[in-house]
Write an enzyme that holds these catalytic residues in place. Structure first.
Site, short mmCIF file in Angstrom:
data_model
loop_
_atom_site.label_atom_id
_atom_site.label_comp_id
_atom_site.label_asym_id
_atom_site.label_seq_id
_atom_site.Cartn_x
_atom_site.Cartn_y
_atom_site.Cartn_z
N ASP A 1 104.42 51.39 8.64
CA ASP A 1 104.16 50.53 9.80
C ASP A 1 102.91 49.71 9.53
O ASP A 1 101.82 50.25 9.38
CB ASP A 1 103.97 51.40 11.04
N ASP B 1 107.54 44.08 10.04
CA ASP B 1 106.36 44.92 9.86
C ASP B 1 106.66 46.41 9.79
O ASP B 1 105.76 47.24 9.87
CB ASP B 1 105.34 44.65 10.96
N GLU B 2 107.93 46.78 9.64
CA GLU B 2 108.30 48.19 9.52
C GLU B 2 109.32 48.36 8.40
O GLU B 2 110.25 47.56 8.26
CB GLU B 2 108.91 48.71 10.82
#
Length: 452
Positions: free
Chosen positions: A51, A149-150
């Protein structure tokens, strides 16, 4: 002006690669509770979740040397200093002042008067996201970019390694990302995709949590609220809470029959297994993903009371939706739209309409959209309403290419849109536009690329 006979022209070149994420919110998708997204059998597995903490804000802090400063992504100031926009995300420095995602930029400013506003720049974030994905590809053959973003990695081949070895592996990954991008992340490692995501959230920012032993999982995961698990939104949580369950541990103790009673025999059991960390979800390359629906929404930087300007916004929305449909090679005949009024109550109206048949060509969709929307827009204007946002989307995609009996798209019109796609894909998506789109609502948005 003579309109050329498109059938007499030489064969058009391939439209090229469609930019299917352009001007699209990258919302994470939930795909664990599905039979085709599970590994067969119950063999133990091991997952990593990465993350990128406050990703947009981190990138802006890096690019503009704003380290240590409260940054909000999704807002801007008008020439007179008035604050506009919606908080898409914020740096941890801004969060310390109470700034939260989804609040207005004005609220953020009142909480933190020295906050720095930056508009959303998706192209920049995608470039960083690709670099991160390239780094992670060197750590596992199975990497899924769950969103910008993950990321998930399947590292089942490390099941027999010790806690210390897994920690070392995770630190190497974190440092490799930092060396490549100068961005920090939190990493979680656990025995299910769900639990690895929960683990990465336990220590932020720049954290690292490894949970592979049953007692550690009971201590760290079971006390968490059950609505932190994928697939459990506010409505499902209300049903579960109504049965006296608020934590993951309580849900596990009650067993799956209650979930089956609440959510159905198949889905209920799969949802409970996800809560219990028993899912064996596949870490998949998402490049071939086709959504079940396609939609586009836009909030104006200020209100308007002109129905024709709203019509222009629906023209832009139609262009985006139909462009993506053609990119996916899909069509639809059922569409929906909604309009939100200006005001704190967020009132508005919704409508549905049908195209003359299955289509992904703008003209067929826009004509029927405006036939339905314009009378309501003029009526609402007469009632003193002002318009602040619109949305347009499909209710379902047609997953076949079978021809319809009573409707056929005009082949000349199809060739025209093929030519438009070729030019827009090659020179930019705004190279050719609808004439009515010139009546849109002028002004900035929290997206940098959509500002004028």
């Amino acid at each position: 002006m003579n309109i050329p006979d498109f059938n007499s022209l030489p064969e058009l070149p391939d439209p090229g690669r469609y930019q299917l994420n352009k001007n699209v919110h990258n919302i994470t998708r939930y795909q664990t509770i599905a039979a085709d997204m599970q590994h067969p059998g119950n063999s133990p597995r091991l997952y990593v979740h990465v993350d990128m903490n406050a990703f947009y804000a981190q990138v802006e802090q890096l690019c503009y040397n704003l380290y240590g400063m409260p940054v909000v992504v999704g807002g801007w100031r008008k020439p007179d200093g008035t604050v506009k926009g919606i908080v898409a995300t914020s740096s941890y420095e801004a969060r310390a002042w109470g700034v939260k995602t989804g609040m207005s930029a004005l609220e953020a400013y009142k909480l933190c008067p020295h906050v720095i506003f930056k508009q959303v720049d998706y192209e920049k974030y995608r470039a960083f996201s690709k670099r991160i994905k390239d780094v992670l590809d060197s750590f596992s053959p199975d990497v899924e970019a769950y969103s910008m973003d993950e990321y998930f990695l399947d590292i089942t081949w490390k099941l027999e390694e010790s806690y210390e070895q897994l920690v070392e592996f995770a630190w190497e990954m974190k440092e490799a990302i930092y060396e490549e991008t100068s961005l920090r992340c939190s990493v979680g490692i656990s025995t299910s995709k769900t639990y690895s995501k929960l683990a990465s959230d336990l220590e932020k920012p720049d954290g690292l949590t490894v949970l592979t032993e049953e007692e550690e999982i009971k201590e760290k995961i079971w006390p968490l609220p059950v609505d932190e698990v994928w697939g459990i939104g506010s409505r499902r949580y209300a049903k579960i809470k109504g049965r006296g369950i608020t934590t993951i541990g309580e849900a596990i103790a009650r067993g799956y029959p209650l979930f089956q009673k609440l959510f159905g025999k198949y889905f209920g059991k799969m949802l409970w297994e996800t809560v219990a960390g028993k899912d064996r979800a596949i870490v998949s390359d998402d490049s071939e993903y086709i959504p079940e629906r396609v939609s586009y929404g836009h909030t104006f930087s200020t209100w308007t009371d002109d129905p024709w300007k709203v019509a222009g916004e629906f023209a832009k929305a139609t262009k985006q939706v139909c462009y993506r449909l053609r990119g996916y090679g899909k069509k639809s005949d059922k569409y929906f739209g909604n309009v939100r009024f200006q005001g704190q109550e967020k009132e508005g109206f919704s409508f549905t309409f049908r195209a003359p048949g299955l289509t992904n060509l703008d003209g067929y969709v826009l004509r029927n959209c405006l036939q339905k929307a314009l009378p309501m827009l003029f009526y609402c204007k007469d009632q003193g309403k002002k318009f602040r946002a619109i949305m347009l989307g499909t209710t379902k995609l047609n997953m076949t290419t079978q021809a319809e009996l009573f409707f056929q798209e005009n082949p000349k019109v199809k060739r025209m849109y093929q030519a438009m796609d070729y030019l827009n894909n090659r020179f930019g998506l705004d190279t050719i536009d609808h004439g009515i789109a010139q009546f849109d609502v002028k002004g900035n948005t929290h997206f940098k690329e959509r500002s004028i």
